[in-house]
Scaffold this motif. Structure first.
Motif, PDB file in Angstrom:
ATOM      1  N   UNK A 170      50.150  55.821  77.804  1.00  0.00           N
ATOM      2  CA  UNK A 170      49.833  56.324  76.474  1.00  0.00           C
ATOM      3  C   UNK A 170      50.078  57.812  76.433  1.00  0.00           C
ATOM      4  N   UNK A 171      50.691  58.270  75.350  1.00  0.00           N
ATOM      5  CA  UNK A 171      50.910  59.698  75.152  1.00  0.00           C
ATOM      6  C   UNK A 171      49.842  60.184  74.182  1.00  0.00           C
ATOM      7  N   UNK A 172      49.065  61.151  74.624  1.00  0.00           N
ATOM      8  CA  UNK A 172      47.952  61.672  73.829  1.00  0.00           C
ATOM      9  C   UNK A 172      48.192  63.126  73.469  1.00  0.00           C
ATOM     10  N   UNK A 206      49.642  68.548  80.009  1.00  0.00           N
ATOM     11  CA  UNK A 206      50.422  69.704  79.545  1.00  0.00           C
ATOM     12  C   UNK A 206      51.929  69.472  79.576  1.00  0.00           C
ATOM     13  N   UNK A 207      52.363  68.432  78.910  1.00  0.00           N
ATOM     14  CA  UNK A 207      53.779  68.109  78.818  1.00  0.00           C
ATOM     15  C   UNK A 207      54.239  68.140  77.376  1.00  0.00           C
ATOM     16  N   UNK A 208      55.530  68.245  77.189  1.00  0.00           N
ATOM     17  CA  UNK A 208      56.103  68.070  75.863  1.00  0.00           C
ATOM     18  C   UNK A 208      56.180  66.552  75.627  1.00  0.00           C
ATOM     19  N   UNK A 209      56.360  66.165  74.380  1.00  0.00           N
ATOM     20  CA  UNK A 209      56.523  64.746  74.063  1.00  0.00           C
ATOM     21  C   UNK A 209      57.738  64.191  74.817  1.00  0.00           C
ATOM     22  N   UNK A 210      58.827  64.947  74.823  1.00  0.00           N
ATOM     23  CA  UNK A 210      60.050  64.505  75.491  1.00  0.00           C
ATOM     24  C   UNK A 210      59.807  64.287  76.984  1.00  0.00           C
ATOM     25  N   UNK A 211      59.089  65.195  77.613  1.00  0.00           N
ATOM     26  CA  UNK A 211      58.804  65.072  79.049  1.00  0.00           C
ATOM     27  C   UNK A 211      57.969  63.817  79.330  1.00  0.00           C
ATOM     28  N   UNK A 212      57.039  63.486  78.455  1.00  0.00           N
ATOM     29  CA  UNK A 212      56.244  62.263  78.629  1.00  0.00           C
ATOM     30  C   UNK A 212      57.148  61.034  78.657  1.00  0.00           C
ATOM     31  N   UNK A 213      58.102  60.971  77.727  1.00  0.00           N
ATOM     32  CA  UNK A 213      59.031  59.832  77.697  1.00  0.00           C
ATOM     33  C   UNK A 213      59.894  59.795  78.958  1.00  0.00           C
ATOM     34  N   UNK A 219      53.055  71.631  77.686  1.00  0.00           N
ATOM     35  CA  UNK A 219      53.029  71.396  76.261  1.00  0.00           C
ATOM     36  C   UNK A 219      51.685  70.877  75.832  1.00  0.00           C
ATOM     37  N   UNK A 220      51.662  70.295  74.650  1.00  0.00           N
ATOM     38  CA  UNK A 220      50.385  69.890  74.075  1.00  0.00           C
ATOM     39  C   UNK A 220      50.047  68.427  74.326  1.00  0.00           C
ATOM     40  N   UNK A 238      55.647  51.135  71.464  1.00  0.00           N
ATOM     41  CA  UNK A 238      55.165  50.604  70.196  1.00  0.00           C
ATOM     42  C   UNK A 238      55.832  51.284  69.010  1.00  0.00           C
ATOM     43  N   UNK A 239      56.486  52.397  69.245  1.00  0.00           N
ATOM     44  CA  UNK A 239      57.125  53.147  68.182  1.00  0.00           C
ATOM     45  C   UNK A 239      58.557  53.473  68.612  1.00  0.00           C
ATOM     46  N   UNK A 240      59.507  52.554  68.375  1.00  0.00           N
ATOM     47  CA  UNK A 240      60.861  52.747  68.898  1.00  0.00           C
ATOM     48  C   UNK A 240      61.562  53.984  68.346  1.00  0.00           C
ATOM     49  N   UNK A 241      61.139  54.507  67.194  1.00  0.00           N
ATOM     50  CA  UNK A 241      61.798  55.683  66.649  1.00  0.00           C
ATOM     51  C   UNK A 241      61.476  56.935  67.445  1.00  0.00           C
ATOM     52  N   UNK A 242      60.405  56.908  68.224  1.00  0.00           N
ATOM     53  CA  UNK A 242      60.070  58.077  69.050  1.00  0.00           C
ATOM     54  C   UNK A 242      60.153  57.748  70.535  1.00  0.00           C
ATOM     55  N   UNK A 243      60.756  56.632  70.878  1.00  0.00           N
ATOM     56  CA  UNK A 243      60.814  56.196  72.270  1.00  0.00           C
ATOM     57  C   UNK A 243      61.874  56.879  73.076  1.00  0.00           C
ATOM     58  N   UNK A 244      62.737  56.104  73.698  1.00  0.00           N
ATOM     59  CA  UNK A 244      63.687  56.632  74.678  1.00  0.00           C
ATOM     60  C   UNK A 244      64.650  57.643  74.090  1.00  0.00           C
ATOM     61  N   UNK A 245      64.888  57.615  72.792  1.00  0.00           N
ATOM     62  CA  UNK A 245      65.869  58.509  72.193  1.00  0.00           C
ATOM     63  C   UNK A 245      65.436  59.958  72.077  1.00  0.00           C
ATOM     64  N   UNK A 246      64.206  60.262  72.452  1.00  0.00           N
ATOM     65  CA  UNK A 246      63.712  61.633  72.292  1.00  0.00           C
ATOM     66  C   UNK A 246      64.324  62.530  73.333  1.00  0.00           C
TER      67      UNK A 246
END
Length: 97
Positions: A66-68, A47-54, A13-14, A89-97
């Motif tokens: 850090x997710x870049x 090269x991961x998705x945001x979800x994969x980073x979490x 991913x990006x 630092x951003x619980x709305x995009x944290x573990x729940x993704x």
């Protein structure tokens, strides 16, 4: 095959996950044992998705991560930051993704 076609078929991913693990293993363990914990080198999963980073942060013990966005300029701050003390630092995009 054109370069555009080959790029679209790549896995990943990006986003990239840049992190400092709780414990270094393998050959890296010996190289960093004399370096203070907060100065040890950062490692990268690219090269991961945001979800994969979490998922990676949840799976492996990390002191900092850090997710870049890889498509952003190199001096752009991370999209999300994890610390062992404060978690995301951003619980709305944290573990729940």
């Amino acid at each position: 095959m054109s370069n555009l076609n080959s790029m679209s078929k790549q896995r990943g991913g990006r986003y990239k996950l840049v992190f400092r693990p709780v414990e270094y293993t393998g050959p890296m363990a010996e190289k960093v044992k004399h370096i203070p914990e907060n100065e040890r080198p950062l490692l990268t999963f690219r090269n991961n998705s945001m979800k994969r980073c979490y998922v990676l942060v949840k799976k492996y013990p990390m002191l900092w991560a850090g997710i870049y966005d890889q498509s952003a300029p190199s001096n752009t701050p991370p999209v999300a930051v994890y610390t062992a003390e404060k978690e995301w630092n951003n619980p709305t995009t944290g573990w729940g993704v």
